[in-house]
Design a protein around this motif. Sequence first.
Motif, mmCIF file in Angstrom:
data_model
loop_
_atom_site.group_PDB
_atom_site.id
_atom_site.type_symbol
_atom_site.label_atom_id
_atom_site.label_comp_id
_atom_site.label_asym_id
_atom_site.label_seq_id
_atom_site.Cartn_x
_atom_site.Cartn_y
_atom_site.Cartn_z
ATOM 1 N N VAL A 13 0.808 -1.220 0.000
ATOM 2 C CA VAL A 13 0.000 0.000 0.000
ATOM 3 C C VAL A 13 0.843 1.273 0.000
ATOM 4 C CG1 VAL A 13 -2.010 -1.073 1.073
ATOM 5 C CG2 VAL A 13 -0.282 -0.002 2.511
ATOM 6 N N ASP A 14 2.082 1.188 0.421
ATOM 7 C CA ASP A 14 2.912 2.393 0.549
ATOM 8 C C ASP A 14 3.287 3.011 -0.787
ATOM 9 O OD1 ASP A 14 2.823 2.270 3.302
ATOM 10 O OD2 ASP A 14 4.625 1.028 3.437
ATOM 11 N N TRP A 15 3.253 2.256 -1.866
ATOM 12 C CA TRP A 15 3.640 2.766 -3.182
ATOM 13 C C TRP A 15 2.755 3.915 -3.624
ATOM 14 C CZ3 TRP A 15 0.086 2.675 -7.074
ATOM 15 C CH2 TRP A 15 -0.994 1.807 -6.946
ATOM 16 N N VAL A 16 1.518 3.975 -3.136
ATOM 17 C CA VAL A 16 0.587 5.028 -3.547
ATOM 18 C C VAL A 16 1.089 6.400 -3.095
ATOM 19 C CG1 VAL A 16 -1.754 5.917 -3.246
ATOM 20 C CG2 VAL A 16 -1.384 3.488 -3.575
ATOM 21 N N GLU A 17 1.583 6.479 -1.876
ATOM 22 C CA GLU A 17 2.027 7.765 -1.318
ATOM 23 C C GLU A 17 3.414 8.157 -1.803
ATOM 24 O OE1 GLU A 17 1.512 7.240 2.868
ATOM 25 O OE2 GLU A 17 -0.660 7.512 2.738
ATOM 26 N N THR A 18 4.190 7.197 -2.306
ATOM 27 C CA THR A 18 5.555 7.501 -2.748
ATOM 28 C C THR A 18 5.693 7.492 -4.263
ATOM 29 O OG1 THR A 18 6.211 5.176 -2.640
ATOM 30 C CG2 THR A 18 6.525 6.502 -0.641
ATOM 31 N N ASP A 19 4.553 7.344 -4.978
ATOM 32 C CA ASP A 19 4.569 7.246 -6.442
ATOM 33 C C ASP A 19 5.477 6.127 -6.917
ATOM 34 O OD1 ASP A 19 2.719 9.276 -6.865
ATOM 35 O OD2 ASP A 19 4.268 10.831 -6.830
ATOM 36 N N ALA A 23 1.669 -2.148 -7.106
ATOM 37 C CA ALA A 23 1.646 -3.550 -6.696
ATOM 38 C C ALA A 23 0.258 -3.850 -6.144
ATOM 39 C CB ALA A 23 2.702 -3.812 -5.630
ATOM 40 N N LYS A 24 -0.221 -5.041 -6.384
ATOM 41 C CA LYS A 24 -1.562 -5.420 -5.943
ATOM 42 C C LYS A 24 -1.617 -5.456 -4.416
ATOM 43 C CE LYS A 24 -5.067 -8.741 -7.187
ATOM 44 N NZ LYS A 24 -5.292 -9.891 -8.060
ATOM 45 N N PRO A 25 -2.473 -4.626 -3.820
ATOM 46 C CA PRO A 25 -2.603 -4.634 -2.364
ATOM 47 C C PRO A 25 -3.191 -5.958 -1.877
ATOM 48 C CG PRO A 25 -3.591 -2.662 -3.307
ATOM 49 C CD PRO A 25 -3.294 -3.588 -4.439
ATOM 50 N N SER A 26 -2.777 -6.347 -0.706
ATOM 51 C CA SER A 26 -3.333 -7.552 -0.112
ATOM 52 C C SER A 26 -3.557 -7.331 1.373
ATOM 53 C CB SER A 26 -2.417 -8.761 -0.343
ATOM 54 O OG SER A 26 -1.210 -8.594 0.332
ATOM 55 N N ILE A 98 -7.801 1.097 0.535
ATOM 56 C CA ILE A 98 -8.766 1.256 -0.555
ATOM 57 C C ILE A 98 -8.187 2.155 -1.646
ATOM 58 C CG2 ILE A 98 -11.024 2.235 -1.160
ATOM 59 C CD1 ILE A 98 -12.007 1.179 1.591
ATOM 60 N N ARG A 99 -7.479 3.225 -1.256
ATOM 61 C CA ARG A 99 -6.838 4.092 -2.259
ATOM 62 C C ARG A 99 -5.802 3.317 -3.066
ATOM 63 N NH1 ARG A 99 -7.046 7.659 2.013
ATOM 64 N NH2 ARG A 99 -4.844 7.397 2.504
ATOM 65 N N ALA A 100 -5.048 2.442 -2.391
ATOM 66 C CA ALA A 100 -4.052 1.624 -3.093
ATOM 67 C C ALA A 100 -4.737 0.655 -4.056
ATOM 68 C CB ALA A 100 -3.190 0.866 -2.091
ATOM 69 N N ALA A 101 -5.830 0.053 -3.633
ATOM 70 C CA ALA A 101 -6.560 -0.881 -4.501
ATOM 71 C C ALA A 101 -7.149 -0.150 -5.707
ATOM 72 C CB ALA A 101 -7.660 -1.586 -3.715
ATOM 73 N N ARG A 102 -7.665 1.052 -5.489
ATOM 74 C CA ARG A 102 -8.204 1.846 -6.597
ATOM 75 C C ARG A 102 -7.089 2.206 -7.575
ATOM 76 N NH1 ARG A 102 -10.481 5.699 -3.797
ATOM 77 N NH2 ARG A 102 -12.500 4.650 -3.744
#
Length: 156
Positions: A13-19, A23-26, A98-102
């Motif tokens: 999930v951290d990839w969303v905030e660091t651009d 990767a598929k969240p789990s 949820i933001r990461a999954a979106r």
Amino acid sequence: MRREHFTLDVCNVDWVETDGEPAKPSVSINCTGPATDLRERLTGPDGEVLEGNETDAALRLQGSLDADTDGVVSLANRTTGEFVLELNEEADNVLKFIRAARGYGEEEPDDEGRYEIEILLDGDEFVSYDKQTFLVYDEEGNLLRKHSLIPSGIEL
């Protein structure tokens, strides 16, 4: 089963905030309570373990989104509406997931699932689902579409 019998861990999930690279969240939900009860709840009338499309994941907020609030994460049997499991979690953590999954769904539109949910019994995998939907409700039970993960073409 009690909410205290479950723990929740998330990955990717951290990839969303660091651009970073998508990767598929789990999410892994580990049950340390009575395994027999959970097995029964995850089994349909035909004796088979429920499929991913037979379950719904949701977050029910316990307060306003404006303040730090907790929520109740649940997995429910879509056919009966009965809760399979519930656990308490910080709402911000779930909304980040949820933001990461979106974001993953936008980057990888050909993947049938936007996230994966894994149910563990005392650390051993019992069932794993690829899911596309994660509903978010306010403390009064109203659906918050803006914060929910709802694929296009789905009517609720």
